[in-house]
Write an enzyme that holds these catalytic residues in place. Structure first.
Site, short mmCIF file in Angstrom:
data_model
loop_
_atom_site.label_atom_id
_atom_site.label_comp_id
_atom_site.label_asym_id
_atom_site.label_seq_id
_atom_site.Cartn_x
_atom_site.Cartn_y
_atom_site.Cartn_z
N GLU A 12 0.86 -1.17 0.00
CA GLU A 12 0.00 0.00 0.00
C GLU A 12 0.91 1.23 0.00
O GLU A 12 1.83 1.32 0.79
CB GLU A 12 -0.86 -0.01 1.27
CG GLU A 12 -1.61 1.29 1.48
CD GLU A 12 -2.14 1.43 2.90
OE1 GLU A 12 -3.32 1.74 3.03
OE2 GLU A 12 -1.37 1.23 3.86
N ASN A 16 0.43 11.76 1.99
CA ASN A 16 -0.30 12.76 2.76
C ASN A 16 -0.15 14.10 2.07
O ASN A 16 0.94 14.68 2.04
CB ASN A 16 0.22 12.84 4.19
CG ASN A 16 0.04 11.53 4.91
OD1 ASN A 16 -0.92 10.82 4.67
ND2 ASN A 16 0.96 11.20 5.79
N HIS A 49 3.34 6.75 4.17
CA HIS A 49 3.98 5.50 4.54
C HIS A 49 3.65 4.45 3.50
O HIS A 49 2.77 4.65 2.68
CB HIS A 49 3.52 5.04 5.93
CG HIS A 49 2.06 4.70 6.00
ND1 HIS A 49 1.09 5.65 6.27
CD2 HIS A 49 1.41 3.52 5.83
CE1 HIS A 49 -0.09 5.06 6.27
NE2 HIS A 49 0.06 3.78 6.00
N MET A 80 -6.68 0.64 17.07
CA MET A 80 -6.79 -0.39 16.04
C MET A 80 -5.90 -1.56 16.39
O MET A 80 -4.67 -1.46 16.36
CB MET A 80 -6.43 0.18 14.67
CG MET A 80 -7.41 1.21 14.17
SD MET A 80 -7.07 1.71 12.48
CE MET A 80 -7.59 0.24 11.59
N GLU A 95 3.62 0.25 7.53
CA GLU A 95 2.46 -0.34 8.18
C GLU A 95 2.47 -1.84 7.91
O GLU A 95 2.69 -2.28 6.78
CB GLU A 95 1.17 0.28 7.63
CG GLU A 95 -0.08 -0.17 8.34
CD GLU A 95 -1.31 0.59 7.87
OE1 GLU A 95 -2.34 0.47 8.54
OE2 GLU A 95 -1.24 1.29 6.84
#
Length: 125
Positions: A12, A16, A49, A80, A95
């Site tokens: 992924e 930002n 990220h 989470m 992540e």
């Protein structure tokens, strides 16, 4: 989202928005911190990220922990559960996501219980 979470080795990429409005080059890890700034001020925006999917987040994080990888968020920290954020050697966030269903285990690699989870601070707010 569903495609990434069920595809082996999916990466992924997150960006930002906001840094494209800054004058000159802005080196930023996207972590809403002062990394790479000349004035020590926190910068928001820029590269966010990458995220990787793994068969088991908790097993992967045990390995990362044994290798001395720095954690920004362990699997049970924060709200989470079942995903983690680690830092690469340059401070960029990675992540760590489950390939498949998001599942929480009772205790993670840093000893954080799933029913507690203190220890993660969201720097973007």
């Amino acid at each position: 989202w569903n495609h990434c979470m069920t595809t082996p080795g999916c990466i992924e990429l997150t960006w930002n928005y906001g840094s494209e409005k800054e004058e000159g080059k802005v080196y930023n890890t996207g972590n809403a911190d002062a990394t790479g700034t000349s004035d020590g001020e926190k910068v928001r925006g820029g590269f966010g990220h990458i995220g990787i999917t793994v068969p088991n987040v908790y097993t992967a994080c045990e390995r990362f922990h044994s290798l001395g990888v720095e954690f920004h968020k362990s699997p049970n920290s924060g709200g989470m559960k079942g995903l983690a954020f680690i830092k690469d050697p340059d401070g960029y966030l990675i992540e760590v996501l489950p390939q498949g269903e998001m599942v929480a285990e009772p205790v993670d690699c840093l000893g954080v219980a799933a029913d507690g989870g203190e220890g993660y601070k969201d720097n973007s707010k």
